[in-house]
Design an enzyme around this catalytic site. Sequence first.
Site, mmCIF file in Angstrom:
data_model
loop_
_atom_site.group_PDB
_atom_site.id
_atom_site.type_symbol
_atom_site.label_atom_id
_atom_site.label_comp_id
_atom_site.label_asym_id
_atom_site.label_seq_id
_atom_site.Cartn_x
_atom_site.Cartn_y
_atom_site.Cartn_z
ATOM 1 N N TRP A 192 0.863 -1.174 0.000
ATOM 2 C CA TRP A 192 0.000 0.000 0.000
ATOM 3 C C TRP A 192 0.903 1.228 0.000
ATOM 4 O O TRP A 192 1.879 1.285 0.757
ATOM 5 C CB TRP A 192 -0.926 0.049 1.223
ATOM 6 C CG TRP A 192 -1.677 1.343 1.249
ATOM 7 C CD1 TRP A 192 -2.762 1.671 0.490
ATOM 8 C CD2 TRP A 192 -1.356 2.526 2.023
ATOM 9 N NE1 TRP A 192 -3.133 2.977 0.733
ATOM 10 C CE2 TRP A 192 -2.292 3.521 1.663
ATOM 11 C CE3 TRP A 192 -0.374 2.837 2.962
ATOM 12 C CZ2 TRP A 192 -2.281 4.798 2.225
ATOM 13 C CZ3 TRP A 192 -0.356 4.109 3.517
ATOM 14 C CH2 TRP A 192 -1.309 5.079 3.158
ATOM 15 N N GLU A 219 -2.983 -2.928 -2.639
ATOM 16 C CA GLU A 219 -4.142 -2.371 -1.911
ATOM 17 C C GLU A 219 -4.504 -0.974 -2.395
ATOM 18 O O GLU A 219 -3.684 -0.061 -2.367
ATOM 19 C CB GLU A 219 -3.818 -2.315 -0.411
ATOM 20 C CG GLU A 219 -4.953 -1.726 0.432
ATOM 21 C CD GLU A 219 -4.609 -1.651 1.916
ATOM 22 O OE1 GLU A 219 -3.453 -1.935 2.292
ATOM 23 O OE2 GLU A 219 -5.517 -1.296 2.696
ATOM 24 N N LYS A 263 -7.111 2.587 -2.479
ATOM 25 C CA LYS A 263 -7.782 3.490 -1.529
ATOM 26 C C LYS A 263 -8.479 4.568 -2.346
ATOM 27 O O LYS A 263 -8.005 4.953 -3.410
ATOM 28 C CB LYS A 263 -6.739 4.096 -0.600
ATOM 29 C CG LYS A 263 -7.300 4.817 0.607
ATOM 30 C CD LYS A 263 -6.192 5.078 1.636
ATOM 31 C CE LYS A 263 -6.759 5.742 2.879
ATOM 32 N NZ LYS A 263 -5.776 5.840 3.958
ATOM 33 N N ASP A 314 -9.725 -3.262 1.264
ATOM 34 C CA ASP A 314 -9.828 -2.708 2.614
ATOM 35 C C ASP A 314 -11.234 -2.140 2.780
ATOM 36 O O ASP A 314 -11.679 -1.304 1.978
ATOM 37 C CB ASP A 314 -8.754 -1.624 2.806
ATOM 38 C CG ASP A 314 -8.729 -1.068 4.231
ATOM 39 O OD1 ASP A 314 -9.797 -0.690 4.749
ATOM 40 O OD2 ASP A 314 -7.639 -0.996 4.826
ATOM 41 N N HIS A 337 -11.852 1.653 2.477
ATOM 42 C CA HIS A 337 -11.220 2.383 1.377
ATOM 43 C C HIS A 337 -12.133 2.672 0.193
ATOM 44 O O HIS A 337 -11.661 2.892 -0.919
ATOM 45 C CB HIS A 337 -9.984 1.621 0.888
ATOM 46 C CG HIS A 337 -8.825 1.735 1.821
ATOM 47 N ND1 HIS A 337 -7.558 1.350 1.498
ATOM 48 C CD2 HIS A 337 -8.747 2.220 3.092
ATOM 49 C CE1 HIS A 337 -6.734 1.565 2.513
ATOM 50 N NE2 HIS A 337 -7.447 2.088 3.496
ATOM 51 N N HIS A 352 -8.571 -6.423 4.142
ATOM 52 C CA HIS A 352 -8.246 -5.623 5.312
ATOM 53 C C HIS A 352 -9.588 -5.278 5.940
ATOM 54 O O HIS A 352 -10.259 -4.341 5.521
ATOM 55 C CB HIS A 352 -7.492 -4.346 4.922
ATOM 56 C CG HIS A 352 -6.013 -4.536 4.894
ATOM 57 N ND1 HIS A 352 -5.140 -3.490 4.763
ATOM 58 C CD2 HIS A 352 -5.266 -5.657 5.028
ATOM 59 C CE1 HIS A 352 -3.897 -3.973 4.787
ATOM 60 N NE2 HIS A 352 -3.948 -5.267 4.940
ATOM 61 N N ASP A 409 -12.954 8.596 8.632
ATOM 62 C CA ASP A 409 -11.918 7.685 9.109
ATOM 63 C C ASP A 409 -12.192 6.279 8.580
ATOM 64 O O ASP A 409 -13.334 5.819 8.590
ATOM 65 C CB ASP A 409 -11.875 7.638 10.637
ATOM 66 C CG ASP A 409 -10.836 6.631 11.119
ATOM 67 O OD1 ASP A 409 -9.652 6.806 10.765
ATOM 68 O OD2 ASP A 409 -11.211 5.663 11.797
ATOM 69 N N ASP A 413 -10.557 3.494 9.730
ATOM 70 C CA ASP A 413 -9.850 2.497 10.546
ATOM 71 C C ASP A 413 -10.373 2.339 11.962
ATOM 72 O O ASP A 413 -9.582 2.137 12.878
ATOM 73 C CB ASP A 413 -8.355 2.851 10.596
ATOM 74 C CG ASP A 413 -7.752 2.953 9.210
ATOM 75 O OD1 ASP A 413 -7.613 1.916 8.572
ATOM 76 O OD2 ASP A 413 -7.436 4.077 8.781
ATOM 77 N N ASP A 466 -7.370 -4.502 9.782
ATOM 78 C CA ASP A 466 -6.640 -3.237 9.661
ATOM 79 C C ASP A 466 -7.431 -2.119 10.330
ATOM 80 O O ASP A 466 -8.327 -1.546 9.733
ATOM 81 C CB ASP A 466 -6.387 -2.903 8.179
ATOM 82 C CG ASP A 466 -5.557 -1.633 8.026
ATOM 83 O OD1 ASP A 466 -5.045 -1.127 9.038
ATOM 84 O OD2 ASP A 466 -5.433 -1.142 6.883
HETATM 85 C C1 RNT Z 1 -3.797 2.623 4.718
HETATM 86 C C2 RNT Z 1 -3.944 1.179 4.418
HETATM 87 C C3 RNT Z 1 -2.840 0.317 4.931
HETATM 88 C C4 RNT Z 1 -2.413 0.705 6.330
HETATM 89 C C5 RNT Z 1 -1.444 -0.243 6.951
HETATM 90 C C6 RNT Z 1 -0.762 0.342 8.123
HETATM 91 O O1 RNT Z 1 -4.871 3.366 4.368
HETATM 92 O O2 RNT Z 1 -5.172 0.710 4.882
HETATM 93 O O3 RNT Z 1 -3.216 -1.012 4.855
HETATM 94 O O4 RNT Z 1 -3.486 0.838 7.183
HETATM 95 O O5 RNT Z 1 -0.587 -0.728 6.008
HETATM 96 ZN ZN ZN Z 2 -5.526 -1.424 4.760
#
Ligand code: RNT
Ligand code: ZN
Length: 425
Positions: A191, A232, A234, A265, A268, A292, A300, A302, A332
Site C-alpha cells: 500500500w 491495496e 484506496k 480494505d 477504502h 483488510h 476515518d 480504521d 486493519d
Molecule cells: C492505509 C492502508 C494500509 C495501512 C497499513 C498500516 O490506508 O489501509 O493497509 O493501514 O498498512
Molecule cells: Zn488497509
Amino acid sequence: MFPTSTDKQIETAYSHAKARYAAYGVDAETAMQRLAGIPISLHCWQGDDVGGFESLAAMDGGGIQATGNYPGKARSADELRADADKAFSLIPGRHRFNIHAMYAETGGKKVDRDALEPAHFAGWIDWARARGLGMDFNPTCFAHPMADSGMTLAHADPAVRRFWIDHCVACRRIGAAMGRALGTPTVTNIWIPDGMKDIPVDRMAPRARLRDALDAVLAEPIDPSHNLDAVESKLFGIGSESYVVGSHEFYLGYAVHKGVLLTLDAGHFHPTESIADKISSTLLYVKELLLHVSRGVRWDSDHVVILSDELRAIAEEIIRHNATDRVHIGLDFFDASINRIAAWVTGTRAMIKALLIALLEPAETLRALEQDGDFTARLALLEEIKTLPFGAVWDYYCLKQGVPAGAAWINEVKQYEKDVLSKRN
Ligand code: RNT
Ligand code: ZN
C-alpha cells in the site's frame, strides 16, 4: 468484574442451541471445526498506533492517523510481542501476525528501508515459530523522509522511485524468508500513500509510473509457497482527498493483469459501498484476495471492527462461496483512544463471530429457496435465523479453545493494564 460462566452453564446452553440448529439441518460441531481452520491475520500496528520502532526524526504518516493517547502503548518490539501474546490468549483459534517493515529490529544500528534484510526480522520470525503463527508483511512506504512529498513509487523523481522500489524488493525477500521459515506463505501487501490534496491536471502520468515501478518490484520471481504479493487501493486519504494514484480500478486492472492478489480494505471505498459485494466479482478474475477488515466512520477508515451487518455480509460471502482458501482475512484498524489490547481482541473476536454466524447458516435450504424462486421464504428465513442462539455456540467454542467466554476477557485486559501497561512511562 465482568461475569464468568461455569463450564456447566456453557455446556447446557450449547446442547440446547445445537438442537435448535439441527432442526434447521445445521451441524454446530461441523461449523466449529471449520471455524477453527480459518486463520485471521492480526495487524501489529494496533499495538503502537502505527508507530514502528525506527526512531527516524519523522514525519508525516502518509495520511494514516491514529487518534487518542490512551496510556501504555508498546515502546519496543518485545513489548509489542508481549501485548500480542496477551491478545492471542483471549482469542479462540490459531491465527497469524501481520507486521510492517518499520517494525524491523536492527539492534540499534541505522538501516534504511532499502537495505532491510530477513535478519532484521529474526526476532519476529522466532517468536511466531514458537507459537505456531503464520506471518504477513508490508513494505512501509510512509513515515519516512523519502515519503515527505506524499509520493513514493509514483514519484516523478526517478531517485525517489528507485528508493521505494528497492524497499519493496527487499520486503518481498523478507516475506519469502518468513514464509519459508514458518511453512506458510507470507502475504506481502503493498500500500502506498501517493496522491494529491487538490485537483491534479495529469491523473495518468503518476499511474503509469506506479505501474512501471510495480513491474520492477515484482520482476524477481518468488516461490508462491513462500511469498504472495498483494496490492491495496484506496479512494482517498487525509492529504490525498482529490486523487489517489493507486485507486481501485488501477489495482483491479493491475492484479488481473499480473496475477497478484488484490487487497480490499473495508474502509477504502465510498461510505455506503461494501467490500462484501466485491468478493464474488473479483474472485472470478483474481486468484486470491487479501481483506483488510476495518470499519469506516465518516472520514476515518480504521475504526475497531465490530459485529456489524457489514462485517456479517463479508463473512457470509467468504463462507457461502466456500472461499476460505482464496480469501486471506486480515484486519486493519487502529484506535489509540482505548486499551490497545482490548481493541485487538474486540475486533478479532467480532470477525470470528461473524464467520461462525455464517457457518451456522442453513445454506442448502436458503439456496434451494432461491433456486425455486421462493423469495418470500428466503427473506423470512434470513430474518428468523438471526435470533437463533449463536451466542451459546460461540461461548462453547471459546470454552473448547481455552479462552474466556463472554465478557470475562475484559477482566484479564484490565489486570494486564494494571500489572504491565500502567508501568510504561
Ligand atoms: C492505509 C492502508 C494500509 C495501512 C497499513 C498500516 O490506508 O489501509 O493497509 O493501514 O498498512
Ligand atoms: Zn488497509
